[in-house]
Write a protein that holds these residues in place. Sequence first.
Motif, PDB file in Angstrom:
ATOM      1  N   LEU A 250      46.940 -44.229 -58.423  1.00  0.00           N
ATOM      2  CA  LEU A 250      45.535 -44.440 -58.758  1.00  0.00           C
ATOM      3  C   LEU A 250      44.953 -43.197 -59.426  1.00  0.00           C
ATOM      4  O   LEU A 250      44.213 -43.294 -60.406  1.00  0.00           O
ATOM      5  N   LYS A 251      45.304 -42.032 -58.909  1.00  0.00           N
ATOM      6  CA  LYS A 251      44.790 -40.792 -59.493  1.00  0.00           C
ATOM      7  C   LYS A 251      45.274 -40.613 -60.931  1.00  0.00           C
ATOM      8  O   LYS A 251      44.531 -40.143 -61.797  1.00  0.00           O
ATOM      9  N   GLN A 252      46.526 -40.989 -61.197  1.00  0.00           N
ATOM     10  CA  GLN A 252      47.043 -40.890 -62.563  1.00  0.00           C
ATOM     11  C   GLN A 252      46.292 -41.835 -63.497  1.00  0.00           C
ATOM     12  O   GLN A 252      45.956 -41.467 -64.633  1.00  0.00           O
ATOM     13  N   GLU A 253      46.028 -43.058 -63.033  1.00  0.00           N
ATOM     14  CA  GLU A 253      45.338 -44.023 -63.872  1.00  0.00           C
ATOM     15  C   GLU A 253      43.860 -43.668 -64.020  1.00  0.00           C
ATOM     16  O   GLU A 253      43.260 -43.908 -65.076  1.00  0.00           O
ATOM     17  N   TYR A 254      43.279 -43.091 -62.986  1.00  0.00           N
ATOM     18  CA  TYR A 254      41.897 -42.600 -63.043  1.00  0.00           C
ATOM     19  C   TYR A 254      41.794 -41.489 -64.093  1.00  0.00           C
ATOM     20  O   TYR A 254      40.878 -41.467 -64.914  1.00  0.00           O
ATOM     21  N   LEU A 255      42.768 -40.586 -64.062  1.00  0.00           N
ATOM     22  CA  LEU A 255      42.769 -39.481 -65.025  1.00  0.00           C
ATOM     23  C   LEU A 255      42.899 -40.008 -66.449  1.00  0.00           C
ATOM     24  O   LEU A 255      42.182 -39.559 -67.355  1.00  0.00           O
ATOM     25  N   LEU A 256      43.818 -40.958 -66.656  1.00  0.00           N
ATOM     26  CA  LEU A 256      44.022 -41.510 -67.992  1.00  0.00           C
ATOM     27  C   LEU A 256      42.770 -42.207 -68.498  1.00  0.00           C
ATOM     28  O   LEU A 256      42.362 -42.000 -69.652  1.00  0.00           O
ATOM     29  N   GLY A 257      42.155 -43.053 -67.649  1.00  0.00           N
ATOM     30  CA  GLY A 257      41.005 -43.824 -68.097  1.00  0.00           C
ATOM     31  C   GLY A 257      39.731 -43.016 -68.172  1.00  0.00           C
ATOM     32  O   GLY A 257      39.176 -42.794 -69.257  1.00  0.00           O
ATOM     33  N   ILE A 258      39.258 -42.551 -67.032  1.00  0.00           N
ATOM     34  CA  ILE A 258      37.994 -41.806 -66.992  1.00  0.00           C
ATOM     35  C   ILE A 258      38.159 -40.428 -67.617  1.00  0.00           C
ATOM     36  O   ILE A 258      37.347 -40.000 -68.442  1.00  0.00           O
ATOM     37  N   GLY A 259      39.251 -39.730 -67.258  1.00  0.00           N
ATOM     38  CA  GLY A 259      39.498 -38.424 -67.867  1.00  0.00           C
ATOM     39  C   GLY A 259      39.719 -38.526 -69.366  1.00  0.00           C
ATOM     40  O   GLY A 259      39.305 -37.641 -70.128  1.00  0.00           O
ATOM     41  N   GLY A 260      40.363 -39.611 -69.798  1.00  0.00           N
ATOM     42  CA  GLY A 260      40.611 -39.777 -71.229  1.00  0.00           C
ATOM     43  C   GLY A 260      39.332 -39.910 -72.028  1.00  0.00           C
ATOM     44  O   GLY A 260      39.188 -39.308 -73.106  1.00  0.00           O
ATOM     45  N   ILE A 261      38.389 -40.709 -71.535  1.00  0.00           N
ATOM     46  CA  ILE A 261      37.109 -40.856 -72.240  1.00  0.00           C
ATOM     47  C   ILE A 261      36.335 -39.536 -72.223  1.00  0.00           C
ATOM     48  O   ILE A 261      35.739 -39.130 -73.244  1.00  0.00           O
ATOM     49  N   LEU A 262      36.349 -38.841 -71.097  1.00  0.00           N
ATOM     50  CA  LEU A 262      35.648 -37.555 -71.026  1.00  0.00           C
ATOM     51  C   LEU A 262      36.285 -36.532 -71.965  1.00  0.00           C
ATOM     52  O   LEU A 262      35.576 -35.698 -72.557  1.00  0.00           O
ATOM     53  N   ALA A 263      37.596 -36.595 -72.123  1.00  0.00           N
ATOM     54  CA  ALA A 263      38.273 -35.684 -73.057  1.00  0.00           C
ATOM     55  C   ALA A 263      37.843 -35.972 -74.490  1.00  0.00           C
ATOM     56  O   ALA A 263      37.583 -35.040 -75.276  1.00  0.00           O
ATOM     57  N   LEU A 264      37.767 -37.251 -74.863  1.00  0.00           N
ATOM     58  CA  LEU A 264      37.320 -37.587 -76.213  1.00  0.00           C
ATOM     59  C   LEU A 264      35.889 -37.100 -76.447  1.00  0.00           C
ATOM     60  O   LEU A 264      35.556 -36.594 -77.527  1.00  0.00           O
ATOM     61  N   LYS A 265      35.037 -37.259 -75.435  1.00  0.00           N
ATOM     62  CA  LYS A 265      33.660 -36.770 -75.556  1.00  0.00           C
ATOM     63  C   LYS A 265      33.644 -35.259 -75.742  1.00  0.00           C
ATOM     64  O   LYS A 265      32.901 -34.733 -76.577  1.00  0.00           O
ATOM     65  N   ARG A 266      34.482 -34.554 -74.967  1.00  0.00           N
ATOM     66  CA  ARG A 266      34.540 -33.092 -75.075  1.00  0.00           C
ATOM     67  C   ARG A 266      34.999 -32.667 -76.460  1.00  0.00           C
ATOM     68  O   ARG A 266      34.565 -31.618 -76.981  1.00  0.00           O
ATOM     69  N   LEU A 267      35.848 -33.470 -77.074  1.00  0.00           N
ATOM     70  CA  LEU A 267      36.369 -33.146 -78.405  1.00  0.00           C
ATOM     71  C   LEU A 267      35.480 -33.684 -79.519  1.00  0.00           C
ATOM     72  O   LEU A 267      35.762 -33.457 -80.702  1.00  0.00           O
ATOM     73  N   GLY A 268      34.420 -34.414 -79.150  1.00  0.00           N
ATOM     74  CA  GLY A 268      33.504 -34.956 -80.148  1.00  0.00           C
ATOM     75  C   GLY A 268      34.077 -36.115 -80.938  1.00  0.00           C
ATOM     76  O   GLY A 268      33.733 -36.318 -82.112  1.00  0.00           O
ATOM     77  N   ILE A 269      34.950 -36.907 -80.300  1.00  0.00           N
ATOM     78  CA  ILE A 269      35.622 -38.016 -80.988  1.00  0.00           C
ATOM     79  C   ILE A 269      35.068 -39.343 -80.493  1.00  0.00           C
ATOM     80  O   ILE A 269      35.016 -39.595 -79.294  1.00  0.00           O
TER      81      ILE A 269
END
Length: 800
Positions: A250-269
């Motif tokens: 669950l933590k891996q999938e949480y990171l991919l989904g929620i962390g992935g969107i937050l990473a795109l936001k951090r990168l301005g994408i």
Amino acid sequence: MKVNVCNANQPNWKEINVAATVPAGLEKLQEISQNIWFVWNDEAQDLFNDIDCEIWENSNQNPVLFLELLNYERMEEIVKDTAFMQKIDTVHTSFRKYMDAKPDPKKPTVAYFSMEYGLTQILKIYSGGLGVLAGDYLKEASDSNVDMTAIGSLYRFGYFRQALSMDGDQLSIYEPQNFGQLPIAKVNDDKGEQIVVEVPFGDHSVFAKIWKVSVGRIALYLLDTDTALNSEYDRSITHQLYGGDWENRLKQEYLLGIGGILALKRLGIEKQVYHCNEGHAALINAQRLADCVQEKGLTFSQALEVVKGSSLYTVHTPVPAGHDSFDEGLFQKYLNKYPAKIGISWDEFIGIGRQNPDDKGEKFSMSTFACNTCQEINGVSWLHGKVSQEMFQHIWNGYFPEESHVNYVTNGVHLPTWTASAWKQLYDKTFGEEYINDQSNLKYWAKIQDVKDEDIWNIRVDMKQKLIDYIKDLFQEQWLKNQGDPARILSLLETFNTDTMIIGFGRRFATYKRAHLLFNDLDRLEKIVNNPDQPIQFLSTGKAHPADGAGQGLIKRIVEISRMPQFLGKIIFLENYDMRLAKRLVAGVDVWLNTPTRPLEASGTSGEKAQMNGVLNFSVLDGWWLEGYVEGAGWALTEKRTFENQGHQDQLDASTIYSILENEMLPMYFSKNHKGFSPEWIQTIKNSISKITPRFTMKRMIDDYISKFYIKLAARSDEFKANNFAKAKEMAAWNEKVAGLWDGIQVTSLAIPEKMKNAPQVGEDYLITAEIDTKAASETSIGLELVVTYQDEKNVTRIY
């Protein structure tokens, strides 16, 4: 290396990355080494091999490690070699021309999320077919000039390396990756520090470093939690792909989904379309909903229109048990704050992930959540699309599976990656170089029929010899180590011969793949493999998940059989199936065997890779082969079941395999003319290449995704965001109004002609009249449909 920067008794280590330096003039070579483009460019690979073939092999064809291992004196020799420097310039010019092409503005922009990516054997962030497909997809997105950004995770230990014990037991070995020796780069901020994204995990935060893999023109960003900013408990989230217990999953999938969107936001994408490759990434839409509500001021229903209207979910699993589901208590531990973020209750939030929202005992399913938050959903073959309609039917109660909007795109493979260089050269020469941009055009591929039989055969023999040499080089030491008797091993190695028909079987060792099927009748198999006039060899390879005892048992049984005197050198198991071994196998064997339990093969792509190399398929009519099979271009086991009992069905299918081998394949292969080959076999290869191969390329697959899904999702995404989300707000208001009135809307009268009631005739016109009390709903809000049903052979109600 690590440097002690503290005088305290307890060392305080700081990590420093040391990169190899190259002499002036070789910067172009170093630039090429940092992009996965080299994987599907033969000229780039030849460059490194020509510099030092031994180091190239010892580095596992890793250009970054290769340059690190190459001594400085050899580099200086290259700089002084004018002719070789010209080769480097030529390849680099081709690379820069490729890289400088701008994305096609007519194609939608896409954010793509996957738990794994199989790009190359040196980057261990994949386990099998799902990852290799995702890797191929990024490569073709690059070739097709799609504006795509991908998100995944960087696993310190990747997936396991497989070894076998003396007794044939699978050993799972986890080896750490040295990120400094891989074609990946830190993503740094303006201060030169690696960007770290903070991801809220329930009552605390997890920090993830961001890395970048350049896949041609495509940027793949990878999240890495192995940092001192995290606790030891959280650092391990990205240690092993699919490793740990259900909480870590669950933590891996949480990171991919929620962390992935937050990473795109951090990168301005920001992109128009958001594509979940499997349910692992479903939680991207939880974060996107929260962003719409928190940052855009939308209500939940308005946010759902925006998010749903721009999302695609691709399902790869054909059975409900294969979809990740989590207990409510565990799920609440990490997602408890999200209902408030999106403006709904906890029960409403968890209900989005249940087929029966009010069932408190039902687990939260990532796939169900994806279905409820993605406008478009697809399976990965025609048959899998139908299976998925059945599998997800209860999400949309009141509709028949055939009415479902679940669609399909049949998987394909990246031709430049999986086609051997000799075949690519032949295709370029025969079809013309322009075919690569129009790979589905059957007119190009039909020209293979004009190629001389000898040319086809010579390539096949050459590919087989390269496979044999590779196996001998790679496995001799391993076999001596874990199989004992050196004389027996040397005898086994001598059995490899290009005159032998070689059949390959390579895939994940899950029980439904039926790797055991070939060995159902050992007495009959013994007669087949020991016919001196028709020598045949079976090569099997594949990994079983470390938690899959049944799959590991299959591997052990095959190893046991391979060591029986009557099968020595005839049945061979090759350990540690990876992308490099796969590439040799799909090009070097004569026939690719696939025996899944129908209809559990969602698609399968290994046989498609074999297609690119003149290897003939022999498979159950399931997955892609149900669409691909053409008589006279391969062999098939029927998709229809004769027995409900699986054991009886296995016996029948095994008998059919033996019969086809004995009566069709072997006689055809060994009906050789004075030139040493069978004209009928070569004609079958030509038929296979011309009639099947062009329909299963990754180019066709990505074109299908664009035409079927991306274009309309992008248009909807733009429309919903325009004018401060006016259309999304309008749609949400309409939905809420109709939903509020729905229970009161009634059909007050229905008039059906007697002729239709008694014996309706096909082709006749009938007038059916219905009166509807629409309450306060407008007439344009209500539609009337006539559904005609029938009972199928299993007494299940279907619609015409």
